[in-house]
Design an enzyme around this catalytic site. Structure first.
Site, short mmCIF file in Angstrom:
data_model
loop_
_atom_site.label_atom_id
_atom_site.label_comp_id
_atom_site.label_asym_id
_atom_site.label_seq_id
_atom_site.Cartn_x
_atom_site.Cartn_y
_atom_site.Cartn_z
CG ASP A 2 -10.61 -0.73 6.33
OD1 ASP A 2 -10.39 0.47 6.11
OD2 ASP A 2 -9.89 -1.65 5.89
CB SER A 35 -0.91 0.01 1.23
OG SER A 35 -1.78 -1.10 1.23
CD GLU A 65 -29.26 8.25 -12.19
OE1 GLU A 65 -29.84 9.35 -12.05
OE2 GLU A 65 -29.44 7.29 -11.43
#
Length: 430
Positions: free
Chosen positions: A248, A223, A291
Site C-alpha cells: 500500500d 478480504s 464535473e
C-alpha cells in the site's frame, strides 16, 4: 474474521500494557492493520485503492477545514473570498488546488475500487454488507461533491445548481416543494449557499463514519481476493503488516506523484473555465456541464427526450439517473453465479470488458457534449445497454455460463502461477 492462527496482541512495554488494559486501542489497531489481521496472500494492486480512497478523504477533510477558515458563505462575497484564498492567504492557492483536485482523485480511486469489486465479484456473499455500505459512501460522495461545486459561486456553480436542482421539480406533486425546500427559495441564492456550505462541511465526517462501518464489515468475512476462493488454511494468508503495508505504501507513493503533478502543473485540467467568472443569474453559459465524475449520470439524465404515455421525459430522465445508482444496491442478488471472480467466468469477462466498460466511457463522453445529435442517440443506446447489462444480461449469464475450473485453494493458485512463470525461462533455455 477470526483466524485461529492469527497472532494475539501482547504488549511488551509497561505503558502500552497499561493502556491496552484500560483502552484497547493498540489491540484494535493491531487486529485491524497489523500482524493480527491475516489477509489472502494473492492480493494484487487493485486492492490498493481502498486505502488510497481513505487517504484521499483525509486530504479533503484537512484542506477543507483550512479553506473553511477563510471562505465566506455569502453570495455577495463568496466568489471574492475564493479569490482572496488564491491570492492573499499564505499557500492558499496550494490548499485550494489540493482540495479541488483531491475531489477528482477521490472519485478516480473510488471508481477503480468499484470496478474492481464488479470484476472480482466482491459484492457476493458473504460480503453483501461491505458492498452496500460502499454504495452508500459513493452516494454521500456525490452529494458532497455537488454541494462543494456550488461554493465558489462562479457561473458554472450557480447554473449547475439551478439545472440539477431543477430536475427535482419533475417529480409529481412533491417535486417543486422539495426543490424549494432544498434551495430555501425559488432559485439558488443566499439560503441555498448557506445550506450547501453547511452540508458540504458536515458530510465528509459522515463519510468517515460510514467508512469505519465499511471496514468493520470487511473484517467479519475477511478480504476477498482475485480467485474468489475463500481462505482455508494458514498458508493462504500473510499478515497485513508488513506485507500489505509495504504494498500500500508503494501504491500511495504513485498516487501522490500523480496528485502532486496535477496539482502543481495542471491544476485546472479537470475543472471548467467558466467557474472563474462570477455568478450572474442574468447570463446563462452556452453549455452547462457538471464535473467530470457526474458525466455518465448526466448523459443518462439527458437521454430521455420524449414523453412515454403520461410520463414526462424529464421525469423519466430523473428516474433513470437515480435508478442507475440504485441498481448497484441490488447487484448481489441480480448475479446468481456461484463463482465470484471474472478470472474464472469467461462469458462474464467478455461482457465486462467489451460491454459495460465501453458503455460507461461512451456515457461519460456524451455527458460533456452538447445535447444534440449524434450524442443524444449515443447516450440513449449506451443507457439502454447499461440497464440491460445489470437487469437482463447479468442474470442470464449467471445461469448459462460454464465457468473455468477453480483452484482448490489460494495457495494452489499462487504456486501454479509461479510454476507457469518459471517454466517459460526453462523452456527457452531448452
Amino acid at each position: 474474521m477470526s483466524f485461529p492462527w492469527a497472532q494475539e496482541y501482547k504488549p511488551q512495554a509497561p505503558l502500552m500494557r497499561w493502556l491496552d488494559e484500560r483502552l484497547p486501542l493498540p489491540r484494535l489497531v493491531y487486529n485491524a492493520v497489523g500482524a493480527g489481521y491475516p489477509v489472502p496472500r494473492n492480493l494484487n494492486y487493485f486492492w490498493n485503492f481502498g486505502v488510497l480512497a481513505g487517504f484521499a478523504l483525509v486530504i479533503q477533510i484537512v484542506t477543507g477545514v483550512v479553506l473553511a477558515m477563510h471562505y465566506s458563505a455569502n453570495t455577495l462575497v463568496a466568489f471574492n473570498s475564493v479569490e482572496h484564498i488564491m491570492r492573499d492567504v499564505p499557500a492558499g492557492w496550494l490548499i485550494r488546488y489540493a482540495h479541488m483536485n483531491g475531489a477528482s482523485f477521490f472519485f478516480i480511486v473510488v471508481y477503480i475500487h468499484i470496478f474492481r469489486g464488479l470484476y472480482f465479484g466482491s459484492y457476493k456473499a458473504p460480503r453483501e454488507m461491505i458492498w452496500l455500505l460502499g454504495v452508500v459512501i459513493f452516494l454521500l460522495m456525490m452529494a458532497t461533491a455537488f454541494m462543494g461545486y456550488v461554493l465558489p459561486w462562479g457561473q458554472m456553480s450557480f447554473w449547475g445548481a439551478q439545472v440539477i436542482t431543477g430536475f427535482f421539480s419533475a417529480i409529481p406533486v412533491v417535486g417543486e416543494p422539495l426543490r424549494q425546500w432544498l434551495l430555501g427559495g425559488f432559485a439558488p441564492d443566499q439560503a441555498a449557499l448557506n445550506r450547501f456550505f453547511s452540508l458540504h462541511y458536515l458530510l465528509p465526517f459522515v463519510i468517515a463514519g460510514v467508512i469505519i462501518l465499511h471496514i468493520w464489515a470487511l473484517h467479519i468475512p475477511g478480504s476477498s481476493n482475485p480467485t474468489g476462493v475463500e481462505v482455508k488454511t494458514e498458508q493462504d494468508t500473510v499478515p497485513f503488516h508488513p506485507y500489505y503495508t509495504a504494498k500500500d505504501g508503494f501504491g500511495l507513493g504513485v498516487f501522490l506523484i500523480c496528485f502532486v503533478a496535477v496539482t502543481f502543473f495542471a491544476p485546472n485540467m479537470l475543472g471548467h473555465p467558466d467557474n472563474y467568472i462570477a455568478a450572474n443569474p442574468l447570463s446563462t453559459p452556452a453549455h452547462i456541464v457538471p464535473e467530470w465524475y457526474f458525466w455518465p449520470f448526466y448523459a443518462i439524465l439527458r437521454a430521455f427526450t420524449a414523453d412515454f404515455f403520461f410520463i414526462p421525459a424529464k421525469l423519466l430522465g430523473v428516474l433513470a439517473m437515480f435508478g442507475s445508482i440504485a441498481l448497484l444496491f441490488f447487484l448481489p442478488w441480480l448475479d446468481k453465479s456461484p463463482i465470484r471472480s471474472a478470472t474464472y467466468r469467461p462469458l462474464y469477462r467478455k461482457f465486462f470488458w467489451f460491454g459495460l466498460l465501453p458503455c460507461i466511457v461512451i456515457l461519460g463522453i456524451c455527458g460533456v457534449m452538447p445535447a444534440s445529435q449524434p450524442w443524444i442517440i449515443m447516450s440513449q443506446l449506451a443507457s439502454a445497454y447499461y440497464f440491460a447489462h445489470f437487469l437482463i444480461i447479468l442474470p442470464i449469464i449467471s445461469r448459462i455460463e460454464v465457468p473455468d475450473a477453480l483452484p482448490s485453494s489460494i495457495t494452489e493458485a499462487v504456486l501454479s502461477k509461479h510454476a507457469t512463470a518459471g517454466a517459460a525461462p526453462a523452456a527457452a533455455h531448452a
